[in-house]
Design an enzyme around this catalytic site. Structure first.
Site, PDB file in Angstrom:
ATOM      1  N   GLU A 275     -13.461  -0.397  27.560  1.00 16.15           N
ATOM      2  CA  GLU A 275     -12.969   0.535  28.578  1.00 16.15           C
ATOM      3  C   GLU A 275     -11.463   0.726  28.594  1.00 16.15           C
ATOM      4  OE1 GLU A 275     -14.323  -2.507  29.217  1.00 16.15           O
ATOM      5  OE2 GLU A 275     -13.253  -3.541  30.816  1.00 16.15           O
TER       6      GLU A 275
ATOM      7  N   GLU B 272     -17.601  -6.822  35.271  1.00 17.08           N
ATOM      8  CA  GLU B 272     -18.694  -6.389  34.402  1.00 17.08           C
ATOM      9  C   GLU B 272     -20.000  -6.179  35.168  1.00 17.08           C
ATOM     10  OE1 GLU B 272     -18.139  -5.193  31.791  1.00 17.08           O
ATOM     11  OE2 GLU B 272     -16.326  -6.107  30.982  1.00 17.08           O
TER      12      GLU B 272
ATOM     13  N   GLU C 182     -18.392   2.398  31.005  1.00 20.73           N
ATOM     14  CA  GLU C 182     -16.958   2.361  30.686  1.00 20.73           C
ATOM     15  C   GLU C 182     -16.159   3.212  31.672  1.00 20.73           C
ATOM     16  OE1 GLU C 182     -16.388   0.043  28.753  1.00 20.73           O
ATOM     17  OE2 GLU C 182     -18.373  -0.144  27.836  1.00 20.73           O
TER      18      GLU C 182
ATOM     19  N   HIS D 212     -15.406   1.472  34.859  1.00 20.74           N
ATOM     20  CA  HIS D 212     -14.287   0.532  34.751  1.00 20.74           C
ATOM     21  C   HIS D 212     -12.926   1.192  34.998  1.00 20.74           C
ATOM     22  CE1 HIS D 212     -15.976  -3.248  33.450  1.00 20.74           C
ATOM     23  NE2 HIS D 212     -16.498  -2.787  32.335  1.00 20.74           N
TER      24      HIS D 212
HETATM   25 ZN   LIG Z   1     -17.729  -3.543  30.828  1.00 22.61          ZN
END
Ligand SMILES: [Zn+2]
Ligand SMILES: *[C@@H]1O[C@H](CO)[C@@H](O)[C@H](O)[C@H]1NC(C)=O
Ligand SMILES: *[C@@H]1O[C@H](CO)[C@@H](O)[C@H](O)[C@H]1NC(C)=O
Ligand SMILES: *[C@@H]1O[C@H](CO)[C@@H](O)[C@H](O)[C@H]1NC(C)=O
Ligand SMILES: *[C@@H]1O[C@H](CO)[C@@H](O)[C@H](O)[C@H]1NC(C)=O
Ligand SMILES: *[C@@H]1O[C@H](CO)[C@@H](O)[C@H](O)[C@H]1NC(C)=O
Length: 941
Positions: free
Chosen positions: A332, A388, A366, A369
């Site tokens: 990301e 995460e 992604e 993030h």
């Molecule tokens: Zn990730």
């Protein structure tokens, strides 16, 4: 980053076809975690022996210039050169500068030092006394003759060179061939601790700074970084190279930096779009339109997240780039997201619906993030789970918005919650959140990228959002992002914000039994999860830490004594009954049903726990399934199967109860229950494959899957059409793969015929992308060398990463030992199989009953070359030995352990765990074989 998680995701259907490989990859990463816990004392005298940076210096900005050489030098090496300055402020008196640096060679100054120091804004810099490199802790150490002044800013300048290796970490190179020409790409993967391999930096997530990047690169290439280019010019003119200077970045963490030099081309959003979105890839892939789908959904998902977080995307552009070699699934990097090709590129004529889902989910993960992780970052890696787990959870919401018919919110249960259930039932699992002092070295940090962090993280956040309600969850989140932009946090900051929102508005309605902190800390500070046992007749409800192996002991004590605050939503004979919080080990509810009714708890699996009932209630649930399963929500049908099989493994219920829950499957047409069943039966296949139970099991299951096979045959007009719904498309794959596996009439022939047709006309593949995986696999398994060679040729010629992945898997399905052996050898030739893919090939081969012993021999032969301490090796050992269940195999493992120990290997990662698993398997087979055989014979009679 999308790591372990996407290793399974990217193979899409493999999750279904070869669930074992995926699970094993997941489990073993947890193992690597085990050795992590000792807390070393901080060394006050030799500060450079500590892995953590002292807090006396704070970076402000960097000016970095890097020049990757895309051709080999005279020594046969690819290198990059660079120079870099770091501006930092002294916040606490010190005469020592520690800055991360790994595998860089420095140009020494006239005084023989690695760096130069000067003061900025009028500050006077002390002279450098001594500099050196600490290899173990990865520092450049600069000792000064006097102390730095608190409040002053200084400039540390270095010149260096490094190798542009093909090791997939730091600043590295990726290679591919286009029109017969080898092309080299220089690219990066910094997370978690490899920015220091590209230039000296304060390489910790809380050491945020602004980066001014400059890249020097060949004329026919383009240079990308996190932010847009400011200018491009010749530099210095006679050298025929370009110098691209970038705008300064936002204040950000080093692990989110990215830069790429390539001759890739791109497609982009129209000029009037608010955010410039570009999809970069190999020329051929872009020209073939493989970036189009990513471009279509990136904007849409980015908009979704801007609304969801109630926060504008903070950058001007969002580049997504697909790289031929990439270790994780995607990364990301803020503004320049890097992907494996299979995780970004989509080709409607080549990719399956599973590939499409994988691409969508990775992009969504992604993009999530960009706020959660990039804008607000965890203070230290011990809170990686928040980063995460969160991105994993909301990635499903993002895809659900872009593809509302896919049922993503439900699929999350199968794809994340079940995965977390599997791993977190092991005695050597670990709590989501570790203590900061427990995570220091790069190895310890890397070990955290595992399925506990991703999948369990997602599962508990889903539960939290479930009992708070999504609106409360979202407003807490948005308040959190508003308070800490460009900053760093710990998980309790999020709990605090959620609590504020609840206290202001909603508490009277939510009726929470305790604060968010009190409830959630039990889920994140202790490992594992409970099995809740409900005696539906007496109303007695109790909870107990669920361990798959009933004889194992958890590796560590828990401050909460393995007790959780459990939200229990339940229904009675199809009618929703509300929610009950179980706070004690045992509580008494009023009796929950009359004699003819049944109770179902954890409706829609909104809580992260398993449920067990009194045996009468089990019988009632099972007969409800048989008489009319539609009364039970589809997620719970999948859950019942997962619960009974796991409760049986843990000896909490009898194995025959578990088997009885499969009886109704001849009527089941939905994907989730089938997906759950097939995954759970995998253990049976592994254990009984070489015993007489196998035949009976095959026959019984054939009876269950035959109607499903026929159903799809009918609704697809004899396999000429594809079902319209996403999950039906998945289940069609199950019908074929499980049908062929159990010998359903006509199944293997179907796959052989299609594959033959393709062989006869290689330019025209008649197999629908959704079905390629099971068709290729079964046709190659049923065929011989000719089928294999054809598959290999198509693999090598494939211009699509997803197509290549399917063939790569299918080639491991052959039953011919020498073909498998040769394929195994190919896996160690990077010219034949890419390094990033080699571990998959070995795991796939090991999963094949014929290939397993070959892979085992291979491991034993090569342990000394590979070094037993690498986590990859541990992972391989476990997958290669997962079928082990005999005395002979146990002896072999123990012998192997002796040999490696004698050779001075210490402990080979994974080996002890493999021995434990083998013993548990032997015991399980001994205890269950007879019963299973008897049950099957009765069913078949
Ligand atoms: Zn990730
Ligand atoms: C600090 O490191 C030095 C050199 O390795 C060692 O002699 C000393 O005992 C260490 N001190 C502590 C507190 O670990
Ligand atoms: C770093 O680069 C920026 C942008 O080019 C420039 O303005 C600044 O003066 C540089 N800083 C130093 C200390 O050279
Ligand atoms: C500054 O250093 C002193 C002595 O080493 C230490 O006690 C203090 O915590 C430090 N303060 C900061 C902000 O690092
Ligand atoms: C760095 O120095 C080491 C030791 O001299 C050498 O082996 C290595 O090749 C050098 N790396 C580069 C990129 O020059
Ligand atoms: C992208 O979107 C356009 C317009 O909505 C659509 O026509 C096209 O089929 C989409 N492409 C892919 C690969 O989904």
């Amino acid at each position: 980053m999308g790591k372990v998680f996407y290793i399974s995701r990217r193979t899409g259907i493999v999750v279904i076809v070869a669930a074992a490989a995926v699970i094993i990859i997941a489990l073993t990463v947890v193992y690597a975690q085990k050795s992590r816990n000792e807390v070393k004392p901080v060394n006050d005298t030799e500060v450079w022996k500590n892995y953590r940076l002292p807090t006396s210096l704070a970076p402000v900005y960097y000016n970095v210039t890097l020049w990757p050489r895309l051709v080999m030098d005279a020594n046969g090496m690819y290198i990059f050169t660079g120079h870099s300055g770091a501006a930092f402020t002294c916040v606490n008196e010190t005469d020592l500068i520690l800055i991360h640096s790994n595998k860089l060679n420095f140009t020494l100054t006239r005084g023989g030092h690695h760096a130069m120091l000067r003061g900025l804004s009028g500050a006077k810099a002390p002279a450098i006394k001594k500099t050196w490199l600490e290899v173990e802790t990865q520092y450049l150490v600069v000792q000064l003759s006097e102390k730095l002044q608190v409040g002053s800013t200084y400039w540390l300048y270095t010149e260096f060179r490094g190798e542009l290796a093909d090791d997939l970490h730091g600043f590295y190179r990726s290679e591919y061939v286009e029109d017969g020409v080898k092309k080299v790409v220089a690219t990066t993967q910094m997370e978690p601790t490899d920015a220091r391999k590209a230039f000296p930096c304060f390489d910790e997530p809380a050491m945020k700074a602004v980066f001014h990047m400059t890249l020097i690169h060949p004329l026919d290439t383009v240079a990308l970084a996190n932010v847009i280019q400011r200018n491009i010019m010749f530099w210095p003119q006679h050298l025929k190279v370009l110098q691209t200077q970038f705008e300064p970045t936002e204040k950000m963490s080093t692990y989110l930096l990215a830069f790429v030099v390539s001759d890739f081309i791109s497609i982009k959003t129209p000029a009037e779009a608010k955010v410039l979105i570009r999809i970069y890839a190999r020329r051929k892939a872009i020209e073939a339109g493989q970036g189009e789908y990513a471009l279509n959904i990136t904007g849409r998902i980015l908009d979704f997240f801007q609304n969801y977080y109630n926060s504008k995307y903070p950058l001007r552009k969002s580049d997504q780039i697909a790289l031929p070699d990439f270790s994780a699934g995607a990364m990301e990097n803020w503004g320049l997201i890097t992907y494996r090709e299979a995780a970004l590129l989509y080709d409607p004529s080549m990719s399956s619906n599973g590939d499409k889902e994988a691409v969508s989910t990775v992009i969504s993960h992604e993009l999530a993030h960009m706020w959660f992780g990039n804008l607000v970052t965890m203070k230290w890696w011990n809170d990686l789970w928040l980063n995460e787990g969160f991105a994993t959870y909301v990635s499903y919401l993002g895809v659900n918005d872009a593809q509302p018919t896919w049922n993503m919110k439900d699929l999350m249960v199968l794809e994340e919650v079940h995965k977390a259930f599997a791993v977190d039932a092991l005695p050597y699992s670990h709590p989501l959140s570790s203590r900061e002092e427990e995570v220091n070295t790069p190895t310890q940090i890397n070990a955290l990228f595992n399925s506990i962090t991703y999948s369990k993280g997602a599962a508990v956040l889903r539960m939290l959002s479930g009992f708070l309600s999504e609106p409360v969850f979202v407003s807490g989140l948005s308040a959190y992002l508003k308070q800490f932009p460009y900053g760093n946090t710990v998980y309790s900051d999020l709990w605090g914000k959620l609590q504020e929102v609840i206290s202001k508005t909603e508490l009277w309605r939510l009726k929470l039994p305790a604060s968010v902190t009190e409830i959630m800390n039990r889920w994140i500070l202790q490992m594992g999860y409970p099995v809740v046992t409900i005696d539906t007749q007496t109303g007695r409800i109790s909870q107990k830490h669920f361990l798959l192996d009933s004889e194992s002991e958890p590796d560590r004590p828990s401050v909460y004594n393995y007790q959780w605050f459990v939200p229990i939503k339940w229904m009675k004979s199809g009618t929703a009954m509300g929610q009950h919080w179980l706070l004690e080990k045992t509580a008494t509810h009023e009796p929950m049903r009359t004699n003819s009714e049944w109770v179902l708890a954890n409706v829609n699996v909104s809580g992260f726990y398993r449920v067990n009932y009194d045996s009468q209630n089990w019988q009632r649930l099972i007969s409800q399934l048989t008489s009319d399963h539609s009364v039970i929500p589809v997620i719970n049908r999948a859950q019942i199967v997962d619960d009974v099989f796991n409760l049986a493994r843990a000896k909490i219920i009898n194995i025959t109860v578990a088997l009885s829950a499969t009886r109704y499957l001849s009527e089941e047409r939905e994907y989730m229950p089938w997906g759950s069943t097939i995954k759970n039966l995998d253990y049976f296949f592994q254990m009984f494959h070489r015993t007489e139970v196998y035949g009976a099991m095959e026959e019984y299951l054939r009876g269950k899957v035959q109607p499903l096979f026929n159903y799809f045959k009918t609704i697809t007009a004899d396999w000429t059409e594809i079902p319209s719904s996403h999950t039906d498309q998945y289940n069609q794959v199950n019908a074929i793969s499980f049908g062929c596996r159990t010998g359903v009439e006509g199944c293997v022939n179907l796959t052989k015929t299609w594959y033959r047709q393709w062989m006869e006309n290689p330019d025209k593949n008649p197999i629908h992308p959704n079905l390629k995986m099971p068709v290729y696999c079964n046709a190659i398994a049923a065929g011989g060398v000719e089928e294999w060679e054809f598959g290999w040729k198509m693999y090598k010629n494939s211009s699509s990463a997803t197509e290549a992945d399917k063939l790569m898997y299918a080639l491991s399905c052959t039953k011919t030992p020498w073909l498998l052996k040769r394929y195994l050898d190919y896996a160690f030739d990077p010219d034949l199989i890419r390094k990033q893919d080699a571990p998959f090939v070995i795991v796939y081969i090991a999963n094949n009953v014929v290939g397993q012993s070959l892979a085992w021999d291979f491991i034993r032969e090569h342990v000394f070359e590979y070094g037993g301490s690498s986590p990859l090796f541990g992972r391989l050992i476990l997958s290669v030995t997962n079928r082990f269940s005999t005395e002979l195999e146990l002896n072999q493992l123990q012998q192997f352990k002796k040999e490696t120990a004698a050779a001075g290997f210490g402990s080979v990662l994974g080996l002890d765990q493999a021995i434990e698993t083998t013993k548990a398997n032997m015991k399980w087979v001994a205890e269950n074989k007879e019963q299973v055989m008897r049950w099957l014979s009765e069913e078949l009679a």
